[in-house]
Design a protein around this motif. Sequence first.
Motif, mmCIF file in Angstrom:
data_model
loop_
_atom_site.group_PDB
_atom_site.id
_atom_site.type_symbol
_atom_site.label_atom_id
_atom_site.label_comp_id
_atom_site.label_asym_id
_atom_site.label_seq_id
_atom_site.Cartn_x
_atom_site.Cartn_y
_atom_site.Cartn_z
ATOM 1 N N ILE A 198 20.943 -5.814 1.646
ATOM 2 C CA ILE A 198 20.535 -6.961 0.837
ATOM 3 C C ILE A 198 19.012 -6.885 0.667
ATOM 4 O O ILE A 198 18.300 -6.530 1.613
ATOM 5 C CB ILE A 198 20.904 -8.289 1.534
ATOM 6 N N PRO A 199 18.489 -7.216 -0.511
ATOM 7 C CA PRO A 199 19.148 -7.616 -1.766
ATOM 8 C C PRO A 199 19.363 -6.415 -2.683
ATOM 9 O O PRO A 199 18.651 -5.423 -2.594
ATOM 10 C CB PRO A 199 18.147 -8.586 -2.379
ATOM 11 N N GLN A 200 20.336 -6.535 -3.560
ATOM 12 C CA GLN A 200 20.651 -5.485 -4.510
ATOM 13 C C GLN A 200 19.756 -5.595 -5.739
ATOM 14 O O GLN A 200 19.605 -6.663 -6.325
ATOM 15 C CB GLN A 200 22.122 -5.593 -4.931
ATOM 16 N N ALA A 201 19.147 -4.481 -6.132
ATOM 17 C CA ALA A 201 18.354 -4.377 -7.373
ATOM 18 C C ALA A 201 17.263 -5.433 -7.453
ATOM 19 O O ALA A 201 17.022 -6.020 -8.502
ATOM 20 C CB ALA A 201 19.276 -4.472 -8.594
ATOM 21 N N SER A 202 16.600 -5.669 -6.343
ATOM 22 C CA SER A 202 15.542 -6.677 -6.316
ATOM 23 C C SER A 202 14.407 -6.204 -5.417
ATOM 24 O O SER A 202 14.643 -5.642 -4.342
ATOM 25 C CB SER A 202 16.092 -8.007 -5.800
ATOM 26 N N SER A 203 13.191 -6.442 -5.865
ATOM 27 C CA SER A 203 12.012 -6.119 -5.050
ATOM 28 C C SER A 203 11.560 -7.311 -4.212
ATOM 29 O O SER A 203 10.586 -7.205 -3.459
ATOM 30 C CB SER A 203 10.866 -5.657 -5.960
ATOM 31 N N ALA A 204 12.263 -8.434 -4.312
ATOM 32 C CA ALA A 204 11.844 -9.661 -3.624
ATOM 33 C C ALA A 204 12.361 -9.688 -2.186
ATOM 34 O O ALA A 204 13.238 -10.480 -1.838
ATOM 35 C CB ALA A 204 12.333 -10.889 -4.397
#
Length: 733
Positions: A209-215
């Motif tokens: 986690i998270p998928q496809a996120s830089s946050a």
Amino acid sequence: MGKFGLCVLLLHLSALSVWGQNEAGTCPAPGQPGYTVGCNSKTASMEQFRAKSIGPDDILTTNQGVEIADNQNSLKAGSRGPTLLEDFIMREKITHFDHERIPERVVHARGEGAHGYFQVYSSLANITKAKFLQDPNVQTPVFVRFSTVGGSRGSADTVRDIRGFATKFYTEEGNFDIVGNNAPVFFIQDAIKFPDFVHSVKPEPHNEIPQASSAHDNLWDFVGQQPETMHAIMWLMSDRAIPRSLSMMEGFGVHTFRLINADGVSRFVKFHWKPKLGVHSLVWDEAQKLAGKDSDFNRRELWEDIEAGNFPEWELGLQVVEEGDELKFDFDLLDPTKIIPEELVPVQRVGKMVLNRNPDNFFAETEQVAFCVANIVPGIDFTNDPLMQGRLFSYLDTQLSRLGGPNFHEIPINRPVCPFRNNNQRDAMHRTTINVGKTNYDINTRNNGLPKQAPSGSGFSSYHQQMDGAKLRQRSQSFSDHYSQATLFWQSISQPEQDHLVSAFSFELSKLEADAIRIQVLTNLQNIDAQLAKRVADNLGMPLPPKEQNAYPKPVTPSPALNQATTAKTSIETRRIAILAADGVDGQSVEDIKAWAAENKAKAKVIAPHAGKLRSATGQDIQVDGTIVANPSILFDALLIPGGNQSIKTLQEDGGAVHYALEAYVHYKPIAAAAEGGDFLAHIGLIPRLKHRDLPEGMIVAENVDDGFKQQFYNYIAQHRFFNRQRVKAIPA
């Protein structure tokens, strides 16, 4: 006949079906009457591998060609008995199914591609001997793959991410790949740090986690400790990271390459792709909603535009630097975290690329296409960029693993237009070429020394660059300034873009668990711009940390080329217009707008509370293109509410319709209303009820859909967004 012409002729003789031939069954030479891109193209070379369309008499067979009489039932011992191991039909079918998937790309896993061509405007022989950049009559086939970087194949199109922009040119001298992105800079300077960067931006390993996120903490922990990332991070947090469409984003080669002409003179070059439709972006709320409501938003639009004949187009731009000017800048040309500002070295637009055909099979083409930074042709060469040097190894190594071995170049999508003939390389997994002859080594006498090296002066030879230095692990001092160009980017973008960038930093950093990571990032931001750092800190409710000393403070001059507000805003091609309507609508207005949109290569759709057909105010049937619930405003660039008393009354009582207009408003989109449509906008509070009223920016209200109305609507749609609208934050949408 030249070797290229011979190769193409051989391909045509061996193809099962070839298109683009003249009546004699041969291809005219490039530049001659009758020559087309299809005739001398990658498409022609791939025809021998393409399955025929299924005909009325086609019979289902096994992979060995045995006709199958029953593909619905496995072979059993009795109708209720066990399945027999001898059922070779079932075993073949299941075995193939079990092995359908190949490893996805480690990065750039989610992508979409298209075929097309590139055509140079005039000969560039003065700066390069690359043949595809010589003759303006020749259309060089290309395949382009766009992608997100961090997410898996199943992630959404509209996540905040850098986009891959990879172009394979099938030139007569072999394949040339520009493996670039929609940002001109990268996050690190040396390839040895690439695995660390990618690990940090990917989902955290303990919980995926998270998928496809830089946050998340890992990425920002890496960023906080690596100031060299800050320029690329500014691009990632900007509107450039959420493009409106793939045809509205720039592409960059990222690295500095060399161009070499026939005289052996070398020049440095950076590659750019400039979109015909300008550079436009989504807004963050819109991007997030699209990820859930249409995760295929970008790839679907690319596909539909090409199918409709609205072919995406870019111009190839070159920034050329003379060899003697290599060290004249206050940054290093070999540093992949730096740009050459266009005001210092203008971008010369030297040719165009048009994407005009969708793949026939996603897996065979888009998924199996293998781009490689090392794929260059005579006239183009590498530099000592330390990130590029690592990519030369990494891309080839990746294809070996992902595509099953060293013969991935034999997959049709990866084959050159003029196929390799004989290089003594043999065997290995998935070999399809059946080599003949007694020898497979160089040098030999048994085969008269064949195959032989290219004659002197032809073929590829590396640039004769003088090299001298001790063997050491060390970064050049000229790579040490990590903040000046991040400051340049901040000072160059428009006020709305700055606001969005602040919001992006605030959103991402608010997701973190560790305050220490936030503090380090804020410290880095202070060396970019004090106001930027303060605005982000205020949004996080944190005091600014003490500013660390920036060892390389430099004044910067803003670059208008980095500002999306200055992009092309003269066309509505490919734009989507929602016509919000219900029964009793003014049918003539709907008909007029749909025809007007089609004339301008835009697309208008009737969106209604129910599917099927609407009954117009005068009794005609109007086909509904989509319902409000299934076609939200985020799928469109503009909104039109036509007149019709009954239609407007229905829409005013429909919460979905009200939300539709409010959402388009807060996403800064053009909104037009005709006749009673203005009453709808007044009813939901977007415009004053008074007849003589000042309208919010980007809105039109008129009695009729006349030529003046259409022209103003056209201008507003071309403008794309209206960021100076009032009361946007007060509207619940």
